[in-house]
Scaffold this motif. Structure first.
Motif, short mmCIF file in Angstrom:
data_model
loop_
_atom_site.label_atom_id
_atom_site.label_comp_id
_atom_site.label_asym_id
_atom_site.label_seq_id
_atom_site.Cartn_x
_atom_site.Cartn_y
_atom_site.Cartn_z
N TRP A 1 0.84 -1.21 0.00
CA TRP A 1 0.00 0.00 0.00
C TRP A 1 0.87 1.26 0.00
CZ3 TRP A 1 -0.53 3.17 4.62
CH2 TRP A 1 -1.33 4.29 4.40
N LEU A 2 1.92 1.27 0.82
CA LEU A 2 2.79 2.44 0.89
C LEU A 2 3.54 2.67 -0.43
CD1 LEU A 2 4.29 2.02 4.48
CD2 LEU A 2 2.74 3.82 3.70
N GLY B 1 0.97 -0.52 -7.97
CA GLY B 1 0.27 -0.62 -9.24
C GLY B 1 -1.11 -1.21 -9.06
N SER B 2 -1.48 -2.14 -9.92
CA SER B 2 -2.80 -2.75 -9.82
C SER B 2 -2.89 -3.62 -8.56
CB SER B 2 -3.10 -3.59 -11.06
OG SER B 2 -2.17 -4.65 -11.17
N LEU B 3 -4.10 -3.90 -8.16
CA LEU B 3 -4.35 -4.65 -6.93
C LEU B 3 -3.72 -6.04 -7.00
CD1 LEU B 3 -5.70 -5.12 -4.21
CD2 LEU B 3 -7.79 -5.73 -5.44
N HIS B 4 -3.03 -6.39 -5.92
CA HIS B 4 -2.39 -7.70 -5.82
C HIS B 4 -2.26 -8.02 -4.33
CE1 HIS B 4 1.09 -10.44 -7.35
NE2 HIS B 4 0.00 -11.09 -7.05
N ALA C 1 -6.58 -1.26 -1.30
CA ALA C 1 -7.25 -2.29 -0.51
C ALA C 1 -6.28 -3.00 0.42
CB ALA C 1 -7.92 -3.30 -1.44
N ASN C 2 -4.97 -3.01 0.07
CA ASN C 2 -3.99 -3.68 0.93
C ASN C 2 -3.87 -2.99 2.29
OD1 ASN C 2 -2.69 -6.06 -0.23
ND2 ASN C 2 -2.17 -4.70 -1.93
#
Length: 743
Positions: free
Chosen positions: A66-67, A71-74, A343-344
């Motif tokens: 998150w910090l 890039g894309s959600l993973h 979301a992370n």
């Protein structure tokens, strides 16, 4: 600030919050299971510390992603296969300590996975910094699948004693020797957990299957504990220490450096770290590709490796264990509203809250139930292996079945070596087997097709008599069309096929037009083949070797220059086939005598004309002479002449779209006609015709034919009939060449 997907759906922070928290709920059973695995060799007393390490690693990875804004959600999660690799390192260290007769405190042993994880993290960072993210994609999928299944087998063997309720420190071998007994109560609870996952996991999509199994087994344990002695039901999971799930590891690492075990384990630490980095990188990149498909995005492989390496480095410094990208939990987050790496943040915060409040709850979970959850999770082979097995069960061609069986054999071999030997041995053997399979496939497929000169002819216009000779004697010419690389794995097989193909024939043509590379061994084999054929009085011609082609220069520079100096290299297959036919026709004619000019009245295209008609035609047609290189006809011109070729050879060329370069499409020899189609149709010329040698023709214009028709109408009829007969023969030969199968 709001986040949106590539498809334009704007979900905002509410979607990220919901998706992140649901993903944290689904990740939690994986955290607990991997926590049990990673320190399993140290015994049940360290389960709580393993769970704490797994929580710390997953939280650190989520917050780090998150910090960094990767890039894309993973979504990251602990991977059981990677945890098993660290557990194997611990087991090896304990064995060395026992063999060496010195004490290995738990604090020293716990530094081993920390160092291995640090090596893996630095290796991933290096790969990312050097922009080598795409290189790992070249590791064959059967090898990757073998590692995944092999680690699953390791986990299965480690957790079966716990599932069966065997006393701590007792392995499966104790069952066979009679030194251990199955605890039916513990096994029953574990089986209940497995049944809960098996029966309800897919029917309750809102809840993760492992969480259902944990709940079912734990509730049953608590119910039974009110009626019978809890000690009969087996042991429970040890709760992690209270407080934040982070334990800085610098003190443990310092203790290992001053311990004799450090020198003995250094090679294994480095090997395990590099292997872990490779496996983690491959799994993460595959997961990132799956996330791209969900979000219609495209990840940067090198950036992904640096982010993953940074997360693992932070995890190692905080005493955690390894994590990797997971398409399963990423899909869960996306399905519940998440669409970006924000979301992370909520994945990390949700797991942190759970870690701080789950201690009393985890002490109620039976160890056999936790083991059952882990076993049911790893029992299923990876999706790629299942796909190969499913395909094998269908009706397949023999070649397809062999391909599938080869892949599955590599998977099984690598998996068994991972479980029974060493991961580096498994990696080396798996890569070696993959190379052998590739070499075998390449050696078989270098020959595209083969045939002889009595079945396929060049596009050279020849007299009917010459064509008849080629139909009868063209079998003296052998053609082999090649494709792919000619290298040490395929060159010898090619040479054997070529020697068998040329047996009883006088000319062999190797078409290299589709060959993309010839390495040094391949060039040596080709040179030896040429020398052997020359000793036997046979001729080797090389086709597909235009003047500007690098392969032609390479053959010359590597010492295989005889074909070049002797004029046996041709730009295309048709040119080589035409040259072979010329050699054959010259031999059949009794030698290489200088070509005599054919009398017009003897031209095959004038068959059927009377002496009077031939005299009339001879008086009308004009004799024209051309030097080599002269352009007789020009593409697009509207002149209306046809030419009876009585000496020499011409080539037919088409202009490339750029209008400057030309492509040879065929040639015409003495005894043939050219230019007749434009005269018959009135359309512009469709190609250039250029003299290849000193040429003598007789020219007849449309006006000349009209004048002859006025004098004797049967002349034009006979000319048209002969043209039709020749065209019919050309079409028949072309049709046979197109429909011909491999010889």
């Amino acid at each position: 600030m709001r986040a949106s997907t590539r498809d334009g759906r704007d979900r905002g922070w509410a979607g990220e919050l919901t998706g992140g928290l649901v993903a944290a709920l689904f990740v939690m059973p994986a955290v607990l299971g991997c926590g049990v695995i990673v320190f399993a060799p140290l015994g049940a007393a360290f389960q709580s510390q393993g769970i704490q390490a797994a929580f710390g690693a997953t939280i650190a990875a989520a917050l780090f992603r998150w910090l960094m804004g990767a890039g894309s959600l993973h979504v990251n999660a602990p991977r059981a296969t990677q945890a098993a690799l660290l557990a194997g390192l611990l087991g090896q260290a304990m064995h060395l300590a026992d063999a060496g007769g010195f004490d290995a405190p738990a604090g020293v042993l716990l530094a081993l996975p920390v160092l291995a994880l640090g090596v893996a993290a630095l290796f991933q960072l290096l790969l990312g910094a050097l922009r080598l993210g795409d290189v790992l994609k070249f590791i064959p999928q059967p090898v990757v699948a073998g590692f995944v299944n092999g680690f699953a087998l390791v986990i299965l063997l480690q957790q079966l004693p716990n599932l069966l309720g065997l006393p701590e420190g007792t392995g499966l071998a104790a069952l066979w020797s009679g030194n251990g007994a199955v605890n039916p109560w513990a096994f029953g609870l574990g089986a209940l957990a497995v049944a809960g996952v098996w029966l309800l996991g897919d029917r309750l999509p809102g809840l993760p299957g492992p969480l259902i199994g944990l709940a079912a087994g734990t509730l049953a344990f608590q119910a039974l504990a009110t009626a019978i002695d809890p000690a009969l039901l087996g042991v429970t999971v040890k709760a992690p220490p209270p407080g934040l799930p982070f334990a800085p590891s610098l003190e443990a690492v310092a203790g290992l450096i001053n311990h004799p075990l450090s020198g003995l384990m250094l090679p294994s630490i480095l090997a395990t770290g590099v292997t872990l980095g490779i496996v983690s990188s491959i799994q993460s990149l595959l997961s990132a590709a799956a996330a791209d498909a969900l979000l219609r995005s495209r990840h940067d492989s090198s950036r992904e490796l640096m982010t993953q390496g940074g997360a693992n480095l932070v995890s190692s410094l905080l005493g955690g264990t390894v994590t990797g990208g997971s398409p399963l939990y990423t899909r869960v987050a996306v399905r519940n509203g998440a669409c970006s790496d924000r979301a992370n943040l909520f994945v990390g915060l949700g797991l942190l809250a759970a870690a701080l409040g789950l201690g009393p709850l985890m002490e109620r979970i039976p160890l056999s139930v936790m083991a059952g959850m882990v076993v049911i999770t790893v029992m299923r082979p990876d999706d790629w292996t299942l796909q190969m097995v499913t395909l094998l069960r269908r009706q397949q061609t023999r070649a397809t079945r062999i391909e599938l069986l080869q892949n599955l054999a590599i998977v099984v071999t690598v998996a068994l070596l991972v479980a029974m030997a060493d991961v580096l041995v498994a990696l080396a053997v798996g890569m070696a087997l993959s190379v052998v399979v590739y070499l075998r496939r390449s050696a078989v497929s270098v020959l595209r097709r083969s045939y002889t000169g009595d079945r396929v002819h060049s596009q050279t216009g020849r007299s009917a008599a010459d064509m008849e000779l080629l139909e009868r004697h063209g079998g003296a010419i052998a053609v082999m069309e090649l494709h792919g690389p000619v290298f040490f794995g395929s060159a010898e097989n090619l040479a054997r096929n070529a020697e068998a193909m040329v047996e009883g024939r006088e000319t062999l043509i190797l078409d290299l037009g589709r060959v993309n590379d010839v390495e040094s061994t391949g060039i040596l084999v080709l040179r030896r083949l040429d020398e052997r054929l020359a000793r036997e009085g046979r001729t080797l011609l090389l086709a597909g070797m235009g003047k500007g082609r690098g392969l032609r220069r390479m053959l010359r520079d590597m010492g295989f220059d005889r074909p070049e100096t002797e004029g046996r290299i041709h730009a295309d297959l048709d040119g080589a086939l035409a040259a072979a036919e010329d050699r054959l026709l010259a031999r059949l004619a009794g030698g290489e005598a200088v070509e005599d000019e054919l009398a017009l009245r003897d031209h095959p295209s004038l068959l059927g004309l009377t002496e009077a008609q031939l005299d009339l035609l001879s008086l009308t047609a004009r004799r024209v002479v051309f030097a080599p290189g002269d352009r007789i006809l020009r593409e697009g011109s509207t002149d209306n002449s046809q030419f009876f070729l009585v000496r020499g050879r011409v080539r037919v060329e088409k202009r490339a779209p750029d209008g400057e370069q030309t492509v040879r499409v065929g040639s015409i020899r003495s005894g043939a006609v050219f230019g007749e189609m434009a005269m018959l149709t009135g359309e512009p010329r469709s190609a250039d015709v250029v003299a290849d040698s000193p040429v003598v023709c007789y020219e007849l214009t449309a006006e000349d034919v009209a004048m002859l028709d006025g004098l004797d109408p049967s002349i034009s009829f006979l000319l048209l009939r002969n043209i039709a007969v020749e065209l019919t023969g050309k079409i028949a030969r072309m049709s046979r060449a197109v429909t011909m199968g491999d010889a």
